[in-house]
Write a protein that holds these residues in place. Structure first.
Motif, PDB file in Angstrom:
ATOM      1  N   GLY A 174       3.249   5.592   1.885  1.00  0.00           N
ATOM      2  CA  GLY A 174       3.660   5.373   0.493  1.00  0.00           C
ATOM      3  C   GLY A 174       5.056   5.911   0.236  1.00  0.00           C
TER       4      GLY A 174
ATOM      5  N   LYS B 204      -3.521  -2.571   4.860  1.00  0.00           N
ATOM      6  CA  LYS B 204      -4.023  -1.738   3.764  1.00  0.00           C
ATOM      7  C   LYS B 204      -2.884  -0.997   3.085  1.00  0.00           C
TER       8      LYS B 204
ATOM      9  N   ASN C 100       0.293  -1.550   3.016  1.00  0.00           N
ATOM     10  CA  ASN C 100       1.389  -2.348   2.454  1.00  0.00           C
ATOM     11  C   ASN C 100       0.916  -3.364   1.419  1.00  0.00           C
ATOM     12  N   ARG C 101      -0.369  -3.336   1.114  1.00  0.00           N
ATOM     13  CA  ARG C 101      -0.930  -4.241   0.101  1.00  0.00           C
ATOM     14  C   ARG C 101      -0.750  -3.560  -1.256  1.00  0.00           C
ATOM     15  N   MET C 102       0.002  -4.168  -2.127  1.00  0.00           N
ATOM     16  CA  MET C 102       0.293  -3.527  -3.429  1.00  0.00           C
ATOM     17  C   MET C 102      -0.560  -4.126  -4.531  1.00  0.00           C
TER      18      MET C 102
ATOM     19  N   GLN D 252      -6.898   4.460  -4.413  1.00  0.00           N
ATOM     20  CA  GLN D 252      -7.386   3.084  -4.292  1.00  0.00           C
ATOM     21  C   GLN D 252      -7.867   2.788  -2.863  1.00  0.00           C
ATOM     22  N   ASP D 253      -7.145   3.282  -1.852  1.00  0.00           N
ATOM     23  CA  ASP D 253      -7.369   2.852  -0.467  1.00  0.00           C
ATOM     24  C   ASP D 253      -8.152   3.818   0.418  1.00  0.00           C
TER      25      ASP D 253
ATOM     26  N   GLU E 260       2.641   6.795  -8.186  1.00  0.00           N
ATOM     27  CA  GLU E 260       2.229   5.527  -7.569  1.00  0.00           C
ATOM     28  C   GLU E 260       1.529   5.783  -6.238  1.00  0.00           C
ATOM     29  N   ASN E 261       2.073   6.724  -5.471  1.00  0.00           N
ATOM     30  CA  ASN E 261       1.509   7.054  -4.170  1.00  0.00           C
ATOM     31  C   ASN E 261       0.095   7.604  -4.339  1.00  0.00           C
TER      32      ASN E 261
ATOM     33  N   LEU F 270       7.345   4.649  -2.915  1.00  0.00           N
ATOM     34  CA  LEU F 270       6.484   4.857  -4.081  1.00  0.00           C
ATOM     35  C   LEU F 270       6.793   6.209  -4.726  1.00  0.00           C
TER      36      LEU F 270
ATOM     37  N   LYS G   1      -2.265   4.845  -5.182  1.00  0.00           N
ATOM     38  CA  LYS G   1      -2.529   3.992  -4.010  1.00  0.00           C
ATOM     39  C   LYS G   1      -3.488   4.684  -3.039  1.00  0.00           C
TER      40      LYS G   1
END
Length: 156
Positions: free
Chosen positions: A89, A152, A154-156, A105-106, A98-99, A94, A102
């Motif tokens: 990230g 995973k 790099n999927r935004m 999320q992941d 944002e990081n 990011l 993410k």
């Protein structure tokens, strides 16, 4: 050097076979970033971890292999995966907020996927493969794993 190269291969596979970007849509800068993460973070950290693990749990019996796998997958993998996502990230520019979003999320999905792939690979690796070749074995299996992680991360 092998780790960075194989991280790059994983990203190329992710972009071409998974994301189907085609040659014109290929993001070369993304592949270079994944290679840099492999050279500067993944290779040194994972290689050092295997040396530490071999020192902590010497030998190569079946019981030792299981103990190493439990330490690797129960302790190292969850920490490493979080750090990998954070580093990726940051390299992708990011913000901290944002990081963190993410990672939230992941992370769980990535860790559960990790547990589908790595425990049997690592038991075999710790039981059959000498220390100096373990990182190479992991990196061969990791072409598939790196493809997943690149997609995973790099999927935004």
């Amino acid at each position: 050097a092998l780790t960075g190269t194989l991280m790059g291969v994983g990203d190329v596979i992710a972009q071409q076979l998974v994301e189907r970007r085609g040659l014109h849509g290929h993001q070369g800068h993304r592949t270079l970033k994944m290679m840099a993460i492999g050279f500067g973070f993944v290779g040194p950290v994972v290689g050092s971890w295997y040396r530490v693990l071999d020192h902590l749990v010497p030998g190569n019996t079946k019981v030792v292999a299981v103990k190493k796998m439990v330490l690797d997958q129960g302790g190292f993998a969850p920490c490493f995966l979080g750090c990998f996502l954070a580093v990726t990230g940051a390299v992708n520019g990011l913000s901290v907020e944002e990081n963190w979003a993410k990672i939230q999320q992941d992370y769980v999905d990535a860790l559960l996927t990790n547990y589908c792939i790595w425990p049997p690979v690592q038991i075999a690796n710790f039981y059959f493969v000498p220390l100096q070749h373990r990182l190479a074995v992991v990196q061969c299996v990791a072409i598939v794993w790196n493809c997943y992680l690149s997609w995973k991360a790099n999927r935004m």
